[in-house]
Structure formats: C-alpha cells, structure tokens
Design an enzyme around this catalytic site. Structure first.
Site, short mmCIF file in Angstrom:
data_model
loop_
_atom_site.label_atom_id
_atom_site.label_comp_id
_atom_site.label_asym_id
_atom_site.label_seq_id
_atom_site.Cartn_x
_atom_site.Cartn_y
_atom_site.Cartn_z
N GLY A 55 -34.33 -7.03 6.08
CA GLY A 55 -33.59 -5.35 5.66
C GLY A 55 -32.56 -5.50 5.27
O GLY A 55 -31.34 -5.89 6.39
N ALA A 56 -31.62 -4.85 4.53
CA ALA A 56 -29.88 -4.11 4.05
C ALA A 56 -29.02 -4.27 5.32
O ALA A 56 -28.63 -4.99 5.54
CB ALA A 56 -30.08 -3.22 3.74
N ARG A 94 -29.14 -14.03 -0.31
CA ARG A 94 -30.14 -12.59 -0.93
C ARG A 94 -29.50 -12.04 -1.46
O ARG A 94 -28.94 -11.37 -0.85
CB ARG A 94 -30.62 -12.20 0.92
CG ARG A 94 -32.12 -13.20 1.59
CD ARG A 94 -32.69 -12.05 2.44
NE ARG A 94 -33.56 -11.62 1.25
CZ ARG A 94 -34.72 -11.01 1.78
NH1 ARG A 94 -34.31 -10.02 2.79
NH2 ARG A 94 -35.83 -10.38 0.98
N GLN A 207 -44.39 -6.41 4.99
CA GLN A 207 -43.36 -5.75 6.12
C GLN A 207 -43.97 -4.65 6.53
O GLN A 207 -43.78 -4.49 7.93
CB GLN A 207 -41.69 -5.50 5.23
CG GLN A 207 -41.13 -6.20 5.20
CD GLN A 207 -41.27 -7.04 3.88
OE1 GLN A 207 -42.46 -7.13 3.51
NE2 GLN A 207 -40.82 -7.62 3.25
N ASP A 248 -32.16 -1.32 -0.26
CA ASP A 248 -30.97 -2.72 -0.42
C ASP A 248 -30.10 -2.28 -1.04
O ASP A 248 -29.24 -3.32 -0.68
CB ASP A 248 -31.52 -3.68 -0.74
CG ASP A 248 -32.60 -3.96 0.38
OD1 ASP A 248 -33.52 -3.27 0.08
OD2 ASP A 248 -32.12 -5.09 1.11
N ASN A 258 -35.10 -0.90 -3.89
CA ASN A 258 -35.88 -1.31 -2.44
C ASN A 258 -37.21 -2.38 -3.14
O ASN A 258 -37.46 -1.98 -4.19
CB ASN A 258 -36.56 -0.14 -2.04
CG ASN A 258 -36.70 -0.09 -0.56
OD1 ASN A 258 -36.22 -0.61 0.22
ND2 ASN A 258 -38.12 0.87 -0.43
N LYS A 259 -37.54 -2.52 -1.99
CA LYS A 259 -38.76 -3.54 -1.77
C LYS A 259 -39.94 -2.95 -2.81
O LYS A 259 -40.00 -1.65 -3.17
CB LYS A 259 -39.75 -3.11 -0.44
CG LYS A 259 -40.82 -3.82 -0.63
CD LYS A 259 -40.24 -5.31 -0.54
CE LYS A 259 -38.93 -6.26 -0.06
NZ LYS A 259 -38.57 -7.17 -0.37
O1 MRU Z 1 -37.25 -8.18 2.28
P1 MRU Z 1 -36.87 -7.03 2.82
O2 MRU Z 1 -37.90 -7.27 4.11
O3 MRU Z 1 -34.86 -7.41 3.77
O4 MRU Z 1 -36.59 -6.30 1.82
C1 MRU Z 1 -36.58 -4.77 3.23
C2 MRU Z 1 -36.75 -3.54 2.10
O5 MRU Z 1 -37.02 -3.41 1.10
C3 MRU Z 1 -36.14 -2.81 2.75
O6 MRU Z 1 -36.88 -1.57 2.67
C4 MRU Z 1 -34.89 -2.44 2.75
O7 MRU Z 1 -33.82 -3.33 3.52
C5 MRU Z 1 -34.16 -0.89 2.83
S1 MRU Z 1 -34.44 -0.81 4.61
C6 MRU Z 1 -32.45 -1.08 5.18
#
Ligand code: MRU
Length: 373
Positions: A55-56, A94, A207, A248, A258-259
């Site tokens: 998570g960012a 990342r 997630q 992110d 985003n994801k």
């Molecule tokens: O791969 P991750 O679990 O780090 O990705 C997280 C996400 O895509 C969240 O939606 C994103 O970080 C936004 S909330 C901080």
C-alpha cells in the site's frame, strides 16, 4: 485502527528500543496476526519487495524508517555513499508507488545538512516519525472530506444504506492508520450513516478478500465480498451508489495508477453514471509527469502470484496451492492507469478536487511555481 478491540498502527518503533521498527506482516492476514521486527536496510527492502508491508502510504512510511536505520548503520566517513546506496535499493523495491521515492527524498534532503552521526540519527528518526504521523493525519482528513460526499448521497437516498464499491486494499493496512478509500467509509459508519461495502477480491494477491474484508469486519462495517468480475453487473442493476478507490501514483493532471483492474471499474462506473472517487494524500501525487498512461512505471511481479493461491484449509492450516496446469505461463502487471476523464473527483487532505491539472494546482499552489502554467 482496531484489531480485536486494541488500537494498532501498521508501523511503529519499539517502545523500549527504538532502533527496532515493528510492522504487521500482511502476508498471512487475515488468518495469522504476526508482528515482525525490522532492523537493517536489507530487512526493510525485503519487507517492501515481498509485501510484508504494502500500500502506497505504508510503503512510504516504511521507507522513512528504513532511512533512519541506514543512519544507525552508516559507517563513519562513508555516510553519504551509504545513504545513497540505501536510497537506491529502497526505491527499486516497488517502482509504482510514488510515496516510496517521496519519503526517501524527504529523508535525504533532511539528513544531508547534518554533520555528525548523532545528528543524522536524531534527524532521520524525527523525519520518519513525522512522515508516519502526517500519513495518519492526512488520511483522517481525507475521511472528513469524503464523509461529506457519502452524507450527500445518504440524504438523497432518504437514509437507506449506501452501497460503496472498492478495489484492492486502500484501508488502514495500506497506510499508517485510517486508510484513504476506507477513511470516509469509517467516518460515515461512526457517524451513524448506513454504509455497505462491496469488496472486490482483487486477484492475484487478493488484497480485497484478505485485507479489506478483514479490516471492515474488525470495524463492524457491513460488507460483501465479490469476485473481481462482478462490479459491472452490480452497477448495471443499481446496486452501487459510488466507487471509492486508492492510488499508488496520481499525476498532477489527474491520471490515476492503482491496483490492476481499477480501470475496468472506472469504465463500468462511467457507463452507468456512478461517481468514481479516488482518495489520496498529497504524498501520492507525482508533480513531474503529465501523461499517466505513458509515464507511470508499472510494476511487473512474479507469475507465481497468479498461479498459486494461499489460504486456510478446513483443518486451519495455511497452504499454498497451484491453480492452473503445471508450468502455465502467466503475466502479472501490478497496476493499471485510469485516465483523468473517468475520475469524478479526487479526495485529498485539503478537500475534494476535480481530476484536472488546473484545479489540482489551484488546490496545491506551492507546486504551481515549478510548472509553466
Ligand atoms: O500491491 P499493493 O498491495 O501495494 O497495492 C496497493 C493498492 O493498489 C492500493 O489500492 C494503493 O496502494 C492505494 S492505497 C495506498
């Protein structure tokens, strides 16, 4: 936020020995709650890369503490090169989350004027704590601004439950506390507005199924888990009032990374006239790039995350199993980019703003000077 009624943050220095940084290892949630200790830059790099933390916002806060641990370990006379190398290794773990580079740069600029080891340690600890506290406080403010959007829909619906769809985990586990997309949901729930959340399971790492469903359960927020492909159908049948997701990295022109799968939800929301909101602290903005689709680096992770699934067996053991035929080739892009035109608005710590260059720069005038407007 609450875990079995105790308050937790996702990262904190040990109360007795602040050279040890503690995290909740997210890999085995929701079935095992394990607290892990990080001490070295290697520990931090591994924790970020292998998603013990993710998570960012939390990646940024973790990088902040990593630079403090670099200050503790930096050899006398070689501190500058040690910091540079630590920074490069951290940033490479990342590539999509903007908060990572942002936190590392903030640390570097604050540490470099310090002349001696003690000064660097003191300053980097202070900055790491500031980054973490600011993250929690910005998320709380995002909650207050987003609450107004939910309250307006609730009024229109005459107090009937609001159905909110979310993707991935942009909850407190993705930050230091509160979360971005979930902060308005928690705020609404605590004020007595009836909310119900559709949680996308979020393949491949799940997630949504593992983390968002757990968070909402711990907070007592009504929710329903859905397969990733279900959102469009729900939207076509009037079962979703709004979408709120995290990000992110968001360009200052309003393109949102985003994801993976977020873009498809934004398309379905647009087609069905459903507001699509993106919640983010300002640390997630990329103030340098204009074209998210072309310029945001998209992380590609191991295909094993697509091919294998981990969960609890009926006799309560955690096991990882292979789903497709052995040796199936798979591809695993971690994120996609939703163009600004599909985003109804951004919810930031300063307020709600259109996903538009001029509006964003009006809200963050201190960034405007570096742009040719
Ligand atoms: O791969 P991750 O679990 O780090 O990705 C997280 C996400 O895509 C969240 O939606 C994103 O970080 C936004 S909330 C901080």
């Amino acid at each position: 936020m609450k875990v079995k009624n105790s308050h937790y943050r996702t990262i904190w220095p040990d109360a007795e020995d602040n050279t040890i940084i503690k995290i909740i290892d997210q890999r085995l949630l929701p079935h095992r709650f394990i607290i892990e200790e990080l001490r070295t830059v290697d520990d931090f790099c591994l924790a970020i890369r292998d998603m013990h933390v993710r998570g960012a916002g939390l990646i940024g806060a973790t990088a902040g503490y990593a630079m403090y641990c670099a200050a503790l370990a930096a050899p006398q006379g070689e501190a500058d090169s040690y910091f540079k190398e630590a920074a490069q290794r951290l940033v490479a773990t990342r590539p999509t989350a903007k908060n990572l580079a942002w936190a590392v740069e903030r640390q570097l600029s604050q540490i470099s004027p310090e002349k001696d080891r003690e000064g660097r340690i003191k300053k980097s600890f202070q900055v790491a704590c500031e980054i973490a506290d600011e993250d929690a406080s910005f998320c709380q403010q995002i909650g207050e601004h987003g609450l107004k959007l939910i309250a307006a829909i609730s009024k229109k619906k005459g107090g009937k439950p609001i159905n909110i769809l979310t993707h991935c985990n942009a909850g407190w586990l993705a930050f230091v506390d509160y979360g971005s997309a979930t902060a308005p949901i928690y705020a609404a729930h605590h004020t007595g507005i009836k909310v119900h959340v559709y949680v996308d399971e979020t393949r491949p790492w799940l997630q949504g199924a593992r983390l968002t469903a757990w968070e909402l359960k711990e907070e007592g927020v009504p929710h329903t888990l859905i397969a990733d492909n279900t959102g469009g159908h729900l939207m076509q049948h009037g079962m979703v009032d709004m979408v709120i997701v995290g990000t992110d990295r968001t360009t200052y022109t309003g393109d949102v990374a985003n994801k993976i799968g977020t873009y498809l939800k934004a398309l379905a929301a647009k087609d069905n006239n459903i507001p699509f909101y993106v919640a983010l602290p300002s640390s997630t903005f990329d103030w340098e790039i204009e074209d998210g689709l072309r310029q945001i680096p998209i992380e590609e992770r191991s295909g094993d995350e697509v091919n294998y699934v981990t969960g609890l067996t009926r006799d309560k053991k955690i096991e990882t199993v292979l789903v497709p035929p052995e040796h199936t080739r798979s591809v695993n892009f971690g994120f996609d980019v939703t163009p600004a035109r599909l985003v109804t608005a951004l919810i930031t710590e300063r307020g709600v703003v259109a996903a538009d260059r001029d509006e964003i720069l009006r809200m963050f005038p201190e960034k405007k000077e570096s742009k040719n407007s």
